[in-house]
Design a protein around this motif. Structure first.
Motif, short mmCIF file in Angstrom:
data_model
loop_
_atom_site.label_atom_id
_atom_site.label_comp_id
_atom_site.label_asym_id
_atom_site.label_seq_id
_atom_site.Cartn_x
_atom_site.Cartn_y
_atom_site.Cartn_z
N VAL A 420 5.40 9.35 4.41
CA VAL A 420 5.10 8.01 3.92
C VAL A 420 3.63 7.78 4.23
CG1 VAL A 420 5.49 5.55 4.34
CG2 VAL A 420 7.42 7.13 4.42
N ARG A 421 2.85 7.46 3.21
CA ARG A 421 1.46 7.14 3.55
C ARG A 421 0.94 5.95 2.78
NH1 ARG A 421 -1.05 12.52 3.74
NH2 ARG A 421 1.04 13.27 3.45
N MET A 422 0.06 5.21 3.43
CA MET A 422 -0.53 4.05 2.76
C MET A 422 -1.59 4.56 1.80
SD MET A 422 -2.71 0.92 4.20
CE MET A 422 -1.58 0.14 5.32
N ILE A 423 -1.50 4.15 0.52
CA ILE A 423 -2.50 4.67 -0.42
C ILE A 423 -3.44 3.57 -0.90
CG2 ILE A 423 -1.20 6.68 -1.24
CD1 ILE A 423 -0.46 4.94 -3.71
N ASP A 424 -3.10 2.31 -0.60
CA ASP A 424 -4.00 1.24 -1.02
C ASP A 424 -3.79 0.02 -0.14
OD1 ASP A 424 -5.95 0.09 -2.62
OD2 ASP A 424 -4.45 -0.91 -3.88
N GLU A 425 -4.86 -0.70 0.07
CA GLU A 425 -4.78 -1.92 0.87
C GLU A 425 -5.92 -2.82 0.42
OE1 GLU A 425 -4.43 -2.93 5.59
OE2 GLU A 425 -5.79 -1.34 4.99
N PHE A 426 -5.66 -4.08 0.13
CA PHE A 426 -6.77 -4.99 -0.14
C PHE A 426 -6.40 -6.42 0.23
CE2 PHE A 426 -5.98 -7.74 -3.77
CZ PHE A 426 -4.85 -7.17 -4.37
N THR A 427 -7.41 -7.22 0.48
CA THR A 427 -7.18 -8.63 0.83
C THR A 427 -7.62 -9.48 -0.35
OG1 THR A 427 -7.61 -8.07 3.10
CG2 THR A 427 -7.65 -10.41 2.56
N HIS A 428 -6.73 -10.36 -0.79
CA HIS A 428 -7.04 -11.21 -1.92
C HIS A 428 -8.20 -12.13 -1.55
CE1 HIS A 428 -6.62 -14.26 -5.03
NE2 HIS A 428 -5.89 -13.37 -5.71
N PRO A 429 -9.27 -12.19 -2.37
CA PRO A 429 -10.46 -12.95 -1.97
C PRO A 429 -10.16 -14.46 -1.77
CG PRO A 429 -10.66 -12.13 -4.24
CD PRO A 429 -9.43 -11.52 -3.66
#
Ligand code: PHE
Length: 474
Positions: A420-429
């Protein structure tokens, strides 16, 4: 892979993997059939509800409580023949509890048992304990071993709790105090449990072997120096060893220890462990070992041993001079001693050339029938089946922890998940909400998986992630 060493509080301590299992057997607590005809006296303690077995009767029918399937109800958990109350700290799952019955190190043809036996053969006069229940108190696992109250190893994200005071041991050191009250030369082999991320070389259950030897403080120097000098086998001579460790304030001698006795104990520790790896890697002509400084709450000074294997340094074990408080509590204030703890999987992966840690848990004959007792032989691969990738994306929340997510994956999908790996992460502006996307690699070790089957698992996973983690799918 994670060697599973408990380091200083500031250091991150490593992880493990998962898998698919039959549906757990849910039974009502106190069910007569659970205890068969055995006489069972139940007693309510502060945080545990314990069913006491009558030893004679247990002997008569040859029953082994560790082999009894664990059961979970909404109020209690029964494991190893004992029942415990659950509370707000409970985070252990049936998938994990079922592993407690497997006892891989007791199957003589299993690679884990083969490595165990080879190691034990280097310590022939040590008393070997191999049947401790994995259920221990937080006192045994942490307090008795001088763990600080805020040590990260105690965190619910890292450890499986049955309730606030009862847990699955995270290391064999949990039995150190008890066994040292009974003998001066001890080995403990057991399954240990740690919550973790999921990848090809980590698993939430693994096996450790603990060893310890004590000497009379007054005669330690003479006894040890004589033993090392007269060892005719001289195994350690054929190892290239680098030891740049020094006793400093960062890795100190304990104030109560006499310098010469401590140095002799440290030398005996390294001599004994060099001999042990020499025996284990007897086929390696140029075995290269290095000693590095380490920190554990229960030893000082402390070290780790690494082996150079195929060009990489492989962390094999943690060890050190036992904290004197532990020996005092064991009723042995006049002794000084060393202890080590090593992970059996890591050695077995390397020595048998096993490509995936999940294979140790395989019930497939193509795996189980490959090996013979006391013999290291290279694993013969059966074909590698194709992977099936599925992504899951959600808005995370403040309580989110990757280990908790992995626990849900383990529980829903089990050993069919390779990593299992994290492939994306972002914070909504604007909203500042954090979105994460995990890619799950579904790949069975012993058969082809169908897309339909995996879709069903993935759907269940999506539901469970929302239900248990209160996140919002995207
Ligand atoms: N219990 C330690 C671990 O799991 C290893 C260890 C054992 C270190 C004994 C020192 C002495 O990481």
């Amino acid at each position: 892979m994670a060697s599973g060493m408990f380091r200083a509080a500031t250091q991150q301590w490593s992880s493990r993997t998962l898998r698919a299992r039959p549906a757990p057997r849910i039974m009502n607590y106190g069910s007569a059939s659970l205890f068969g005809d055995l006489q069972c006296i139940t007693k309510l303690l502060a945080n545990e509800l314990i069913a006491f077995w009558e030893p004679d009767q247990l002997g008569q029918i040859g029953s082994n409580p560790l082999k009894e399937p664990p059961t979970i109800t909404k109020d209690s958990i029964t494991v190893g023949g004992k029942t415990y109350k659950v509370d707000q700290a409970t985070n252990v799952t049936t998938t994990i509890l079922e592993k407690t019955t497997r006892q891989l190190f007791q199957i003589p043809t299993h690679p884990i048992a083969i490595i165990k036996d080879l190691i034990a053969s280097t310590f022939p006069d040590f008393k070997h304990y191999q049947s401790f229940s994995p259920v221990v108190t937080t006192k045994q696992n942490f307090d008795d071993l001088c763990f600080a109250k805020d040590h990260p190893g105690r965190a619910a994200t890292d450890t499986y709790y049955i309730n606030e005071k009862i847990m699955l041991r995270t290391h064999t050191s949990a039995h150190q105090l008890q066994v040292l009250t009974e003998a001066d030369k001890v080995l403990v082999t057991a399954d240990v449990y740690r919550r973790d991320e999921i990848d090809a070389s980590h698993y939430p259950v693994f096996h450790q072997m603990e060893g310890a030897e004590l000497f009379d403080t007054k005669t330690a120097v003479d006894v040890i120096r004589k033993q090392i000098a007269t060892d005719t086998a001289q195994h350690s001579k054929s190892i290239h060893t680098t030891d740049i460790t020094v006793i400093t304030d960062k890795n100190p001698k304990q104030d109560c220890h006499d310098q010469a006795a401590m140095l002799a104990t440290a030398d005996h520790l390294k001599y004994s462990l060099n001999k042990m790896v020499r025996n284990l890697f007897s086929h390696e002509k140029n075995l290269t070992v290095r000693w590095i400084d380490a920190q554990f709450p229960f030893t000082s000074p402390s070290w780790e041993m690494e082996i150079l294997y195929k060009g990489k340094w492989l962390e094999v074990l943690g060890c050190g001079v036992i904290k004197q408080d532990i020996l005092n509590n064991a009723g042995k204030p006049d002794k000084i001693g060393w202890a080590f703890g090593l992970g059996l999987e890591r050695l077995a992966l390397v020595l048998f050339g096993i490509p995936d840690i999940r294979l140790f848990w395989s019930q497939d004959e193509r795996f189980l029938h490959q090996f013979e007792p006391s013999k290291i032989q290279k694993f013969k691969a059966f074909s590698k089946y194709p992977p099936c990738f599925k992504d899951i994306t959600f808005w995370s929340n403040e309580d989110f922890h990757e280990n908790n997510f992995c626990e849900v994956v383990r529980d829903v999908a089990g050993d069919i998940v390779e990593d299992v790996r994290m492939i994306d992460e972002f914070t909504h502006p604007k909203t500042k909400k954090c979105s994460v996307c995990y890619r799950i690699n579904y790949r069975s070790m012993d058969r082809n998986v169908t897309n339909v089957e995996i879709n069903e698992i993935q759907d269940r996973l999506r539901e469970e992630v929302v239900r248990r983690m209160k996140v919002e799918l995207r």
